[in-house]
Design a protein around this motif. Structure first.
Motif, PDB file in Angstrom:
ATOM      1  N   GLY A  19       0.816  -1.213   0.000  1.00 49.82           N
ATOM      2  CA  GLY A  19       0.000   0.000   0.000  1.00 49.82           C
ATOM      3  C   GLY A  19       0.846   1.258   0.000  1.00 49.82           C
ATOM      4  N   VAL A  20       1.898   1.276   0.812  1.00 50.29           N
ATOM      5  CA  VAL A  20       2.797   2.433   0.839  1.00 50.29           C
ATOM      6  C   VAL A  20       3.501   2.584  -0.508  1.00 50.29           C
ATOM      7  CG1 VAL A  20       4.869   3.413   1.914  1.00 50.29           C
ATOM      8  CG2 VAL A  20       3.118   2.308   3.332  1.00 50.29           C
ATOM      9  N   ALA A  21       3.920   1.465  -1.097  1.00 50.51           N
ATOM     10  CA  ALA A  21       4.620   1.519  -2.380  1.00 50.51           C
ATOM     11  C   ALA A  21       3.725   2.073  -3.485  1.00 50.51           C
ATOM     12  CB  ALA A  21       5.124   0.119  -2.755  1.00 50.51           C
ATOM     13  N   ARG A  22       2.440   1.718  -3.461  1.00 53.36           N
ATOM     14  CA  ARG A  22       1.526   2.217  -4.496  1.00 53.36           C
ATOM     15  C   ARG A  22       1.360   3.723  -4.421  1.00 53.36           C
ATOM     16  NH1 ARG A  22      -1.301  -2.621  -3.440  1.00 53.36           N
ATOM     17  NH2 ARG A  22      -2.600  -1.608  -1.880  1.00 53.36           N
ATOM     18  N   HIS A  23       1.268   4.256  -3.200  1.00 52.64           N
ATOM     19  CA  HIS A  23       1.004   5.690  -3.030  1.00 52.64           C
ATOM     20  C   HIS A  23       2.285   6.511  -2.858  1.00 52.64           C
ATOM     21  CE1 HIS A  23      -3.362   5.308  -2.645  1.00 52.64           C
ATOM     22  NE2 HIS A  23      -3.163   4.234  -1.899  1.00 52.64           N
ATOM     23  N   GLU A  24       3.355   5.859  -2.382  1.00 52.23           N
ATOM     24  CA  GLU A  24       4.562   6.580  -1.958  1.00 52.23           C
ATOM     25  C   GLU A  24       4.178   7.726  -1.018  1.00 52.23           C
ATOM     26  OE1 GLU A  24       8.222   6.254  -4.576  1.00 52.23           O
ATOM     27  OE2 GLU A  24       6.686   6.740  -6.069  1.00 52.23           O
ATOM     28  N   HIS A  25       3.261   7.408  -0.113  1.00 57.28           N
ATOM     29  CA  HIS A  25       2.763   8.398   0.852  1.00 57.28           C
ATOM     30  C   HIS A  25       2.158   7.628   2.023  1.00 57.28           C
ATOM     31  CE1 HIS A  25       0.668  11.838   2.549  1.00 57.28           C
ATOM     32  NE2 HIS A  25       1.300  12.623   1.681  1.00 57.28           N
ATOM     33  N   ILE A  26       2.704   7.833   3.220  1.00 53.94           N
ATOM     34  CA  ILE A  26       2.273   7.062   4.383  1.00 53.94           C
ATOM     35  C   ILE A  26       0.825   7.370   4.740  1.00 53.94           C
ATOM     36  CG2 ILE A  26       2.645   6.680   6.850  1.00 53.94           C
ATOM     37  CD1 ILE A  26       4.808   5.402   5.306  1.00 53.94           C
ATOM     38  N   THR A  27       0.455   8.651   4.732  1.00 53.85           N
ATOM     39  CA  THR A  27      -0.900   9.025   5.146  1.00 53.85           C
ATOM     40  C   THR A  27      -1.944   8.439   4.212  1.00 53.85           C
ATOM     41  OG1 THR A  27      -0.070  11.094   6.105  1.00 53.85           O
ATOM     42  CG2 THR A  27      -2.432  10.966   5.653  1.00 53.85           C
ATOM     43  N   GLN A  28      -1.732   8.555   2.911  1.00 56.57           N
ATOM     44  CA  GLN A  28      -2.689   8.013   1.958  1.00 56.57           C
ATOM     45  C   GLN A  28      -2.794   6.498   2.074  1.00 56.57           C
ATOM     46  OE1 GLN A  28      -1.731   9.389  -1.979  1.00 56.57           O
ATOM     47  NE2 GLN A  28      -1.864  11.552  -1.414  1.00 56.57           N
ATOM     48  N   ALA A  29      -1.642   5.829   2.247  1.00 57.45           N
ATOM     49  CA  ALA A  29      -1.661   4.376   2.391  1.00 57.45           C
ATOM     50  C   ALA A  29      -2.388   3.964   3.668  1.00 57.45           C
ATOM     51  CB  ALA A  29      -0.232   3.834   2.398  1.00 57.45           C
ATOM     52  N   ALA A  30      -2.164   4.689   4.765  1.00 63.82           N
ATOM     53  CA  ALA A  30      -2.837   4.370   6.028  1.00 63.82           C
ATOM     54  C   ALA A  30      -4.344   4.522   5.878  1.00 63.82           C
ATOM     55  CB  ALA A  30      -2.308   5.286   7.137  1.00 63.82           C
ATOM     56  N   ARG A  31      -4.770   5.561   5.158  1.00 61.01           N
ATOM     57  CA  ARG A  31      -6.201   5.763   4.931  1.00 61.01           C
ATOM     58  C   ARG A  31      -6.789   4.609   4.111  1.00 61.01           C
ATOM     59  NH1 ARG A  31      -5.891  10.310   2.277  1.00 61.01           N
ATOM     60  NH2 ARG A  31      -5.641  11.510   4.197  1.00 61.01           N
ATOM     61  N   GLU A  32      -6.053   4.179   3.079  1.00 61.15           N
ATOM     62  CA  GLU A  32      -6.534   3.077   2.243  1.00 61.15           C
ATOM     63  C   GLU A  32      -6.614   1.780   3.031  1.00 61.15           C
ATOM     64  OE1 GLU A  32      -4.047   0.581  -0.636  1.00 61.15           O
ATOM     65  OE2 GLU A  32      -4.960   2.058  -1.972  1.00 61.15           O
ATOM     66  N   LEU A  33      -5.614   1.535   3.882  1.00 61.93           N
ATOM     67  CA  LEU A  33      -5.545   0.279   4.627  1.00 61.93           C
ATOM     68  C   LEU A  33      -6.399   0.284   5.888  1.00 61.93           C
ATOM     69  CD1 LEU A  33      -1.686  -0.248   4.296  1.00 61.93           C
ATOM     70  CD2 LEU A  33      -3.455  -1.591   3.145  1.00 61.93           C
TER      71      LEU A  33
END
Length: 303
Positions: A19-33
Motif C-alpha cells: 500500500g505504501v509503495a503504491r502511493h509513496e505516501h504514508i498518510t494516503q496508504a494508512a487511509r486506504e488500509l
C-alpha cells in the motif's frame, strides 16, 4: 533479525508495504488500509529492520521507494496476487460455479462489447464475479504477468513465448475527418491521399498507435502527429474540433461533426484476440469464461 528473516514474520507487513509503495505516501496508504498512520510507519520500519535494507527514502511527510524498495515492491505485488489467486482457487474448488475472473480489455470495448459479453456469459454462470481492468495492450500483458489478470482481450494479438493467444475477430478502421474537411463528401479514400494531413492518435505504446504508424508507412508516408491521447472517443472529439484526422475503430455511438471514410488501400483492420499465461493454473470460472470467449470467434464485436 537480518535478511534471512522467516517469511512468517515478514508476511503480515507485506500488504502494508504494498500500500505504501503504491502511493509513496504514508498518510494516503494508512487511509486506504484503515490503520493509524503511526502504526503503519512503525510496521514499515520493522520490515526494513527485519530485511536489513532501506525500502523507503523519507522526505518530510512524503516518501519514495529506493531502488531496492522498488524491486521488492514488484515481488511483493506478485506474491500477494499469488495468494489472492490461491484463495480464489480454494473458493472455486468448494463451489465450481462461483468465483472471480480478473479480466482486462481495450477501452474501445468498454461501452458496449464487454457488457454484452459478460451478460451473455452470466446467463449460464450467474455466480461468477468479475474484476475488470480497462487499459491498453502492453499494460494488460504486464498485469497478467504480475498475476493481476487472468485473461485479456487485446489488439494487436501479442506474440510471446510465455503467452497463449487466440485470434477472435477483426475490426475495420476508418479514416475519421471533420464534416467540413475536403474529403468529407466521399465514402472511400486511399490512405496515401492523407500524407499531408495532421493526425490525432493514441500515445506510443498503444496498439492502435502502432497500427496507425504501420498503415501510414505502407501508404508511403510518416504521419504528422498533431495531438496524442489515451482514449479513442477523445480523439474523435479532437477530429470534430478540426484538429486533425484519425484512423479509428467504429464509434460506440455516432458523434456529430465527423465523417468516417472506408480506407481502400492499404487494408485497414485491427485483429482482436484473447491472451493468457502459458502453464498457469486457472480456476473453473476462468476456464469457463475463456472457452466462452473462444466460442465467440468471428462474432466478438457484432453483439
Amino acid at each position: 533479525m537480518a535478511a534471512d528473516a522467516p517469511a512468517a514474520l515478514l508476511a503480515p507487513r507485506l500488504a502494508q508495504f504494498a500500500g505504501v509503495a503504491r502511493h509513496e505516501h504514508i498518510t494516503q496508504a494508512a487511509r486506504e488500509l484503515g490503520v493509524p498512520q503511526p502504526t503503519l510507519s512503525r510496521a514499515i520500519a520493522r520490515l526494513e529492520a527485519d530485511l536489513g535494507v532501506d525500502l523507503l527514502a523519507r522526505h518530510g511527510r512524503t516518501v519514495s521507494l529506493t531502488p531496492v524498495g522498488r524491486a521488492f515492491a514488484r515481488s511483493v505485488e506478485r506474491a500477494l496476487a499469488d495468494v489472492a489467486r490461491a484463495a480464489e482457487t480454494a473458493r472455486a474448488d468448494a463451489d465450481p460455479g462461483a468465483g472471480k475472473v480478473a479480466f482486462g480489455f481495450l477501452h474501445t470495448m468498454g461501452p458496449e462489447t464487454m457488457p454484452a459479453l459478460i451478460r451473455a456469459f452470466r446467463e449460464t454462470h450467474p455466480r461468477v464475479r468479475f474484476a475488470l481492468v480497462q487499459s491498453y495492450g502492453e499494460d494488460m500483458i504486464e498485469r497478467m504477468r504480475a498475476g493481476e489478470l487472468d485473461l485479456c482481450l487485446t489488439s494487436p494479438v501479442p506474440d510471446a513465448p510465455d503467452l497463449v493467444t487466440r485470434r477472435l475477430d477483426e475490426q475495420r478502421l476508418s479514416l475519421v475527418v471533420p464534416t467540413d474537411h475536403r474529403l468529407a463528401g466521399r465514402r472511400r479514400v486511399r490512405l496515401a491521399e492523407t500524407a499531408e494531413e495532421s493526425f490525432v492518435t493514441l500515445e506510443p505504446g498503444y496498439g492502435l498507435r502502432r497500427l496507425t504508424d504501420a498503415l501510414c508507412a505502407q501508404a508511403g508516408f510518416r504521419p504528422r502527429i498533431a495531438f496524442e491521447g489515451e482514449e479513442p472517443e477523445t480523439l474523435r472529439g479532437l477530429v470534430a474540433a478540426g484538429l486533425g484526422v484519425a484512423l479509428l475503430p467504429p464509434p460506440t455511438v455516432p458523434r456529430p461533426g465527423v465523417h468516417d471514410l472506408t480506407v481502400t488501400a492499404p487494408r485497414a483492420v485491427r485483429e482482436i484476440g484473447v491472451a493468457w499465461m502459458a502453464g498457469r493454473p486457472e480456476t473453473a470460472p476462468v476456464t469457463a469464461f475463456r472457452r466462452f470467449l473462444l466460442s465467440r470467434r468471428g462474432a466478438l464485436t457484432s453483439g
